[in-house]
Design an enzyme around this catalytic site. Sequence first.
Site, PDB file in Angstrom:
ATOM      1  N   GLU A  79       0.799  -1.192  -0.130  1.00  0.00           N
ATOM      2  CA  GLU A  79       0.089   0.082  -0.109  1.00  0.00           C
ATOM      3  C   GLU A  79       0.860   1.377  -0.041  1.00  0.00           C
ATOM      4  OE1 GLU A  79      -3.941   1.647   2.446  1.00  0.00           O
ATOM      5  OE2 GLU A  79      -2.258   1.035   3.508  1.00  0.00           O
ATOM      6  N   LYS A 114      -8.934   3.031  -2.776  1.00  0.00           N
ATOM      7  CA  LYS A 114      -9.398   2.476  -1.282  1.00  0.00           C
ATOM      8  C   LYS A 114     -10.590   3.107  -1.234  1.00  0.00           C
ATOM      9  CE  LYS A 114      -7.494   1.803   3.351  1.00  0.00           C
ATOM     10  NZ  LYS A 114      -6.432   1.823   4.323  1.00  0.00           N
ATOM     11  N   CYS A 173      -4.946  -2.725   2.812  1.00  0.00           N
ATOM     12  CA  CYS A 173      -5.044  -2.555   4.272  1.00  0.00           C
ATOM     13  C   CYS A 173      -6.151  -2.970   4.949  1.00  0.00           C
ATOM     14  CB  CYS A 173      -4.535  -1.287   4.578  1.00  0.00           C
ATOM     15  SG  CYS A 173      -3.899  -1.001   6.340  1.00  0.00           S
TER      16      CYS A 173
END
Length: 351
Positions: free
Chosen positions: A48, A130, A164
């Site tokens: 990430e 995300k 994540c």
Amino acid sequence: MSLAHPKFRAAAIQAAPVFLDLNASIDKAVALIAEAASKGADLVAFGEAWLPGYPWFIWLDSPAWGMQFIQRYHDNSLIYDSPEAERIAQAAKKHSIMVVMGHSEKQGGSLYLGQWIIGADGRTIARRRKLKPTHVERTVYGEGDGTDLTVWATPLGRVGALCCWEHLQPLSKYAMYAQDEQVHIAGWPSFSLYRGAANALGPEVNVSASRIYAVEGQCFVIAPCSVVSSEMIDTLCGDDPTKRQLLQQGGGFTSIFGPDGTLLHDPLPEREEGIVYAEIDLGLISLAKAAADPAGHYSRPDVTRLVLNRTPGSRVIFTQESQFDATLSSSPESIDQSKANDSSEDIKVQV
């Protein structure tokens, strides 16, 4: 007759970027892509925000203190279709390898936590964001939308990606499982923050999240995890002992799991940079799904179902010249009718 199932070699990067230096980090990424390809990998994945590094400063002090890094972070975030982005795409093409790059994406004046999937021909397969930045990440990044929960058909199978703590979102995960995901990229930054004080941020919990994703989704999970380098500590913490306690060197726990949760390689020490490899055989997925397929035979859609809104989160919708504009010079009767037509069209768009 037995069908042939795709088999390939996957690689996951465990390394630190050159923090806050986009071009130097791309140099390092290109070298890692070449190394993975030279070892026979058909896919290589980065953690990430690997470009230009995860913004650890947001966890170390006040927003006012962290502002000293913001302009540099913006300046070194990746812009799609830029010369810098083209270097990564060309590396994928040159070495005939699929690349999944985790990066800070800059569009206009905003940043997003992006994952860019590039085919072995150098062409873009997907650009996702995300869906919801975690906690203080919201002081830096904007949000994705429903289009970012997508699984894409590729020569290596049906590939998807999340970042994540998206792996702690049950509904988002289920949306991916339900699209028959076979190869999942789980991008992680590093598990070196608040060590000993916040178990939820540590390796035990988050490596488990990747493993559970593999078991729940009956898919292969490639989970690259970046490393916090001593240079990053010096830049962010200086001589402050408190900050050095909050953010520690290392934190790399890169993993690749099979669809039954098996770790498919020997792990690297958490401070060591390198690449882990695993052999992927998509034929093993059917064996895992025979026992439990939560989005298939092991589901109860009559009891629980998921609604996924795939409407793009466009900030501005451009329309053609309206009928009302085209009839301003017409009779009052025509104008009244055109207003009615415009209103009904607006309602249809909202629906």
